[in-house]
Design a protein around this motif. Structure first.
Motif, mmCIF file in Angstrom:
data_model
loop_
_atom_site.group_PDB
_atom_site.id
_atom_site.type_symbol
_atom_site.label_atom_id
_atom_site.label_comp_id
_atom_site.label_asym_id
_atom_site.label_seq_id
_atom_site.Cartn_x
_atom_site.Cartn_y
_atom_site.Cartn_z
ATOM 1 N N MET A 1 0.853 -1.203 0.000
ATOM 2 C CA MET A 1 0.000 0.000 0.000
ATOM 3 C C MET A 1 0.884 1.247 0.000
ATOM 4 O O MET A 1 1.986 1.224 0.528
ATOM 5 N N LYS A 2 0.347 2.344 -0.514
ATOM 6 C CA LYS A 2 1.129 3.581 -0.554
ATOM 7 C C LYS A 2 1.440 4.059 0.859
ATOM 8 O O LYS A 2 0.614 3.896 1.763
ATOM 9 N N PRO A 3 2.603 4.676 1.048
ATOM 10 C CA PRO A 3 2.921 5.172 2.393
ATOM 11 C C PRO A 3 1.989 6.301 2.802
ATOM 12 O O PRO A 3 1.482 7.031 1.951
ATOM 13 N N LEU A 4 1.779 6.391 4.094
ATOM 14 C CA LEU A 4 0.944 7.486 4.617
ATOM 15 C C LEU A 4 1.798 8.740 4.743
ATOM 16 O O LEU A 4 2.973 8.739 4.381
ATOM 17 N N ASN A 5 1.230 9.783 5.297
ATOM 18 C CA ASN A 5 1.933 11.063 5.394
ATOM 19 C C ASN A 5 3.314 10.894 6.038
ATOM 20 O O ASN A 5 3.437 10.350 7.140
ATOM 21 N N ALA A 6 4.324 11.391 5.335
ATOM 22 C CA ALA A 6 5.702 11.130 5.751
ATOM 23 C C ALA A 6 6.027 11.805 7.095
ATOM 24 O O ALA A 6 6.655 11.193 7.961
ATOM 25 N N SER A 9 4.241 10.045 9.930
ATOM 26 C CA SER A 9 4.809 8.702 10.126
ATOM 27 C C SER A 9 6.103 8.783 10.921
ATOM 28 O O SER A 9 6.450 7.867 11.658
#
Ligand code: PMP
Ligand code: GLN
Length: 405
Positions: A1-6, A9
């Protein structure tokens, strides 16, 4: 899945929650997170309870109920001689935390530089980074935490949009002087910049120290967003009612931000805070005097145990140097160690720094607690360090390292 807010995170749980969880685990007296352990004034609580039952439980007006906006304007006039229009210059928020975020949103475009002082409160940098601001940190040095004029001037430049600072200051207990504020004001005018003024401890100053809002200085009325918190002023930190005072142009944009984060703050609590702000001067004097007595109790007790206690001019906290006790770990190790072994929790002061090589031998203790609680904590620390002094240094360092979360 795409990463969440960097950014989120990479953001951990804050130090206040971390230490409160640890305090609960070891059944420690929690002098870490800054919250009073008594209820706020009974008449303010009663006003809130009454305000729940009289049929005004739907959305409050976006910028705050008129009673509270008028009360905020009136306290600005009463304490600081500021003339404030309650309809255009006050925005009520869900705590000072939201007020800070909304004020920064009102000012910042990506790439703007913001000047801040280290040590700094934990929400400042994450919010600035979310907005794409570039922080410029200027470090204050213990024990006096005086303004380093040359370094401050060097931190300002053509991209500076704002300064964000806190007086009375958490965790240092510093209250900014008129001369220091005048220096900031001069830089703001020269660089055409704004100020977000975190003044949540405005009514908690000691020994004749007076809180001075930057907004009261010449040329500052149109450049400052001044932030207060009912949590601190009424010892009701769970209520999360804050307020911004600013000229119409700034207040309008802060309100737009508030509109998209919270929209409106609970009306009952707002009305009770309005009642509280109308209390007579003796309430505010007793709040400060009560905190001063607690500060003295804790500071003297820590000094007797052997801590190097720094002067405190305002706010909820004493910052103490633990190196005279012979503890050889850093401040995080020390705070974990005393939470586990003395069963008293405190906050490591490096949590308020981001830059390289912060001072790592200070712990912050909250004194906004009942006298018997402060005495209990001091007794535990005294007993622990009396015994610990009999323990070889190396063992103490090892046991500090073993105290992990
Ligand atoms: N700024 C500072 C310096 C604080 O110490 C605190 C609270 N503890 C806040 C802001 C946040 O205030 P509030 O609880 O009203 O959101
Ligand atoms: N402001 C409080 C402190 O400095 C903590 C607030 C929080 O836990 N977020 O202790």
């Amino acid at each position: 899945m795409k990463p969440l807010n960097a950014l989120l995170s990479a953001t951990g749980t804050n130090i206040f929650t971390t230490m409160s969880v640890l305090a609960a685990r070891y059944d420690a007296i929690n002098l870490g997170q800054g919250f009073p352990d008594t209820e706020g004034p009974a008449d303010v609580l009663r006003a809130a309870a009454d305000a729940l039952l009289d049929g005004r439980n739907q959305y409050a007006p976006m910028t705050g109920v008129p009673e509270l906006r008028r009360a905020v304007a009136a306290t600005n006039a009463r304490f600081y001689g500021l003339q404030v229009n309650p309809d255009t210059e006050v925005v009520v928020t869900s705590g000072a935390t939201e007020a800070l975020a909304a004020s920064l949103m009102a000012l910042i475009d990506r790439g703007d530089e913001v000047v801040l002082f280290e040590p700094l409160y934990d929400t400042y940098l994450p919010v600035l980074r979310m907005l794409g601001a570039v922080p410029k940190l200027v470090r204050l040095q213990p024990p006096k935490w005086e303004l380093p004029h040359a370094e401050l001037a060097a931190a300002f430049g053509p991209k500076t949009k704002a300064i964000l600072f806190n007086t009375p200051m958490n965790p240092t207990g510093k209250v900014f002087t008129t001369a220091e504020l005048a220096c900031i004001a001069d830089l703001l005018v020269r660089h055409d910049a704004y100020a977000v003024c975190d003044e949540v401890y405005e009514h908690i100053t000691f020994d004749g120290w007076q809180h001075i809002p930057l907004m009261t200085l010449p040329g500052m009325r149109e450049r400052c967003l001044r932030i207060g918190s009912a949590g601190k002023t009424f010892s009701l930190t769970g209520w999360k009612v804050g307020y911004i005072t600013a000229c119409p142009a700034l207040a309008t944009l802060a309100a737009r931000a508030h509109q998209n984060i919270i929209f409106a703050t609970p009306p009952n609590l707002q009305r009770a805070v309005a009642f509280g702000l109308a209390k007579d001067d003796s309430y505010f004097q007793e709040l400060a005097a009560g905190m001063a007595a607690r500060r003295d109790r804790l500071a003297e007790g820590l000094r007797r145990i052997g801590f190097g206690v720094m002067p405190v001019q305002g706010c909820y906290f004493v910052t103490a140097d633990f190196s005279p006790l012979g503890f050889s770990g850093d401040d995080m190790a020390f705070c974990r160690h005393i939470t586990e072994h003395a069963r008293v929790a405190a906050i490591p002061v490096t949590a308020f720094y981001e830059g390289e090589a912060p001072p790592d031998h200070y712990a912050r203790f909250a004194f906004c607690k009942r006298p018997e609680v402060l005495d209990g904590a001091l007794e535990r620390l005294a007993t622990h360090f009396a015994t610990a002094h009999a323990t070889p240094r190396a063992d103490r360092a090892r046991s500090a390292q073993a105290a992990t979360l």
